[in-house]
Motif scaffolding. Structure first.
Motif, mmCIF file in Angstrom:
data_model
loop_
_atom_site.group_PDB
_atom_site.id
_atom_site.type_symbol
_atom_site.label_atom_id
_atom_site.label_comp_id
_atom_site.label_asym_id
_atom_site.label_seq_id
_atom_site.Cartn_x
_atom_site.Cartn_y
_atom_site.Cartn_z
ATOM 1 N N ARG A 175 0.840 -1.206 0.000
ATOM 2 C CA ARG A 175 0.000 0.000 0.000
ATOM 3 C C ARG A 175 0.870 1.248 0.000
ATOM 4 O O ARG A 175 0.554 2.238 -0.665
ATOM 5 C CB ARG A 175 -0.926 -0.008 1.220
ATOM 6 N N MET A 176 1.964 1.221 0.751
ATOM 7 C CA MET A 176 2.854 2.378 0.813
ATOM 8 C C MET A 176 3.454 2.660 -0.556
ATOM 9 O O MET A 176 3.513 3.812 -0.994
ATOM 10 C CB MET A 176 3.969 2.115 1.831
ATOM 11 N N LEU A 177 3.879 1.608 -1.249
ATOM 12 C CA LEU A 177 4.441 1.798 -2.584
ATOM 13 C C LEU A 177 3.401 2.343 -3.545
ATOM 14 O O LEU A 177 3.686 3.233 -4.349
ATOM 15 C CB LEU A 177 5.004 0.471 -3.101
ATOM 16 N N ARG A 178 2.173 1.827 -3.486
ATOM 17 C CA ARG A 178 1.124 2.283 -4.404
ATOM 18 C C ARG A 178 0.705 3.719 -4.112
ATOM 19 O O ARG A 178 0.299 4.445 -5.022
ATOM 20 C CB ARG A 178 -0.087 1.346 -4.341
ATOM 21 N N SER A 179 0.797 4.139 -2.857
ATOM 22 C CA SER A 179 0.381 5.497 -2.511
ATOM 23 C C SER A 179 1.456 6.532 -2.823
ATOM 24 O O SER A 179 1.156 7.725 -2.922
ATOM 25 C CB SER A 179 0.017 5.567 -1.020
ATOM 26 N N ARG A 180 2.702 6.099 -2.998
ATOM 27 C CA ARG A 180 3.799 7.035 -3.270
ATOM 28 C C ARG A 180 4.658 6.517 -4.424
ATOM 29 O O ARG A 180 5.861 6.304 -4.277
ATOM 30 C CB ARG A 180 4.638 7.221 -2.010
ATOM 31 N N PRO A 181 4.067 6.301 -5.592
ATOM 32 C CA PRO A 181 4.811 5.663 -6.689
ATOM 33 C C PRO A 181 5.979 6.487 -7.200
ATOM 34 O O PRO A 181 6.961 5.933 -7.683
ATOM 35 C CB PRO A 181 3.746 5.477 -7.772
ATOM 36 N N GLY A 182 5.882 7.801 -7.123
ATOM 37 C CA GLY A 182 6.944 8.639 -7.657
ATOM 38 C C GLY A 182 8.102 8.850 -6.713
ATOM 39 O O GLY A 182 9.142 9.390 -7.109
ATOM 40 N N ASP A 183 7.941 8.453 -5.459
ATOM 41 C CA ASP A 183 9.020 8.619 -4.486
ATOM 42 C C ASP A 183 10.049 7.508 -4.643
ATOM 43 O O ASP A 183 9.718 6.374 -5.015
ATOM 44 C CB ASP A 183 8.473 8.602 -3.062
ATOM 45 N N GLN A 184 11.275 7.822 -4.329
ATOM 46 C CA GLN A 184 12.345 6.826 -4.428
ATOM 47 C C GLN A 184 12.428 6.043 -3.122
ATOM 48 O O GLN A 184 13.453 6.046 -2.419
ATOM 49 C CB GLN A 184 13.673 7.521 -4.739
ATOM 50 N N LEU A 185 11.354 5.357 -2.758
ATOM 51 C CA LEU A 185 11.326 4.599 -1.518
ATOM 52 C C LEU A 185 12.212 3.363 -1.630
ATOM 53 O O LEU A 185 12.092 2.577 -2.573
ATOM 54 C CB LEU A 185 9.894 4.176 -1.191
ATOM 55 N N SER A 186 13.083 3.177 -0.655
ATOM 56 C CA SER A 186 13.986 2.039 -0.663
ATOM 57 C C SER A 186 13.440 0.925 0.220
ATOM 58 O O SER A 186 12.553 1.140 1.066
ATOM 59 C CB SER A 186 15.370 2.453 -0.146
ATOM 60 N N ALA A 187 13.978 -0.259 0.038
ATOM 61 C CA ALA A 187 13.594 -1.389 0.887
ATOM 62 C C ALA A 187 13.927 -1.101 2.344
ATOM 63 O O ALA A 187 13.181 -1.495 3.251
ATOM 64 C CB ALA A 187 14.295 -2.653 0.416
ATOM 65 N N VAL A 188 15.033 -0.414 2.592
ATOM 66 C CA VAL A 188 15.427 -0.085 3.963
ATOM 67 C C VAL A 188 14.386 0.814 4.613
ATOM 68 O O VAL A 188 13.980 0.597 5.771
ATOM 69 C CB VAL A 188 16.812 0.601 3.970
ATOM 70 N N GLU A 189 13.905 1.828 3.893
ATOM 71 C CA GLU A 189 12.914 2.753 4.434
ATOM 72 C C GLU A 189 11.597 2.050 4.725
ATOM 73 O O GLU A 189 10.988 2.239 5.785
ATOM 74 C CB GLU A 189 12.677 3.894 3.443
#
Length: 272
Positions: free
Chosen positions: A156-170
């Motif tokens: 859900r976090m990935l789908r809600s912020r697709p343009g952010d460079q979210l890493s696996a660590v975060e």
């Protein structure tokens, strides 16, 4: 191979891409796909005739339906009839429930859905093309709860912020897991890797942005792709053709029930 734009008169229905709830579906001509590897599981259905699935180390298989696991290199060879490709968001159901519906599970790619005849009949009898016909038969009206809640929250976090460079660590920290444990659980419960699912989310977002009027370059940037070439390479690897080949014809994209007729943009050059 240089992909060509879609033919405009191969079948009665216009080529259509649907995006909803993390899923995606396509109905139209067979697309003359190159070898590719999708980021999520793909259910393929020959609406008018059987098709052939080719994969490394396996004998070519002729079938009317197939379930191709995420990250499985393959090629779909079909004639002039319509194909349905349904890409399943892994947060909706466990992979076991999907593969359990296939009759022939002797190879990694499973064949012959137990209800394939009913699926085809229901699609052809519908007043208008509707991928919910396929989704409901494959996944049911209610989501199963076998996916770890922390992994579902990460999706859900990935789908809600697709343009952010979210890493696996975060994301691991956000769901209270160590990075190594998070990556392991993600692969087990999602049936695909964290990196490939993040890529899938970005691809769906780029398609949605394109349907809302952005050119491909802007849509790719909005979705978090590092460059037009990154988007182009990822698209071809995932689907077996260029984005231009898919979107340059009289195709349409339907996002959450809102239809957009797609035509070539000329304001900026599209990545190929």
């Amino acid at each position: 191979m240089v992909s060509e734009p879609l033919p405009e008169t191969c079948c009665d229905e216009r080529p259509t891409v649907w995006l909803w709830e993390g899923h995606a579906a396509y109905c139209g001509p067979s697309l003359r796909l190159d070898t590719h590897s999708a980021s999520v599981h793909c259910f393929a259905l020959g609406l008018d005739a059987p098709f052939t699935v080719r994969s490394a180390g396996a004998v070519d298989r002729r079938a009317r339906s197939a379930l191709i696991p995420a990250r499985t290199s393959h090629q779909v060879l079909a004639g002039d009839g319509r194909m349905m490709f349904f890409y399943v968001d892994p947060s909706a159901t466990a992979s076991e429930s999907l593969f359990g519906q296939m009759i022939d599970r002797g190879t990694p790619i499973a064949f012959q859905h137990r209800d394939e005849t009913a699926l085809i009949s229901a699609w052809n009898a519908a007043p208008s093309p509707d991928p919910e016909i396929v989704r409901l038969r494959l996944l049911g009206a209610v989501e199963v709860d076998s996916i770890d809640d922390r992994i579902r929250a990460a999706m859900r976090m990935l789908r809600s912020r697709p343009g952010d460079q979210l890493s696996a660590v975060e994301i691991a920290a956000a769901v209270n897991l160590s990075p190594s444990r998070f990556l392991h659980l993600f692969s087990v419960h999602a049936g695909t890797s964290f990196r490939r699912y993040r890529l899938w989310v970005r691809m769906c977002h780029a398609a949605g942005a394109f349907s809302n009027g952005a050119d491909l370059t802007s849509a790719a940037s909005e979705a978090g792709f590092a460059s037009p070439s990154h988007f182009s390479d990822a698209f071809r690897t995932m689907f077996g053709l260029t984005a231009t080949a898919l979107l340059a014809g009289q195709a349409r994209i339907v996002v959450s029930g809102d239809e957009a007729v797609v035509r070539p943009r000329r304001t900026r050059s599209a990545p190929r």
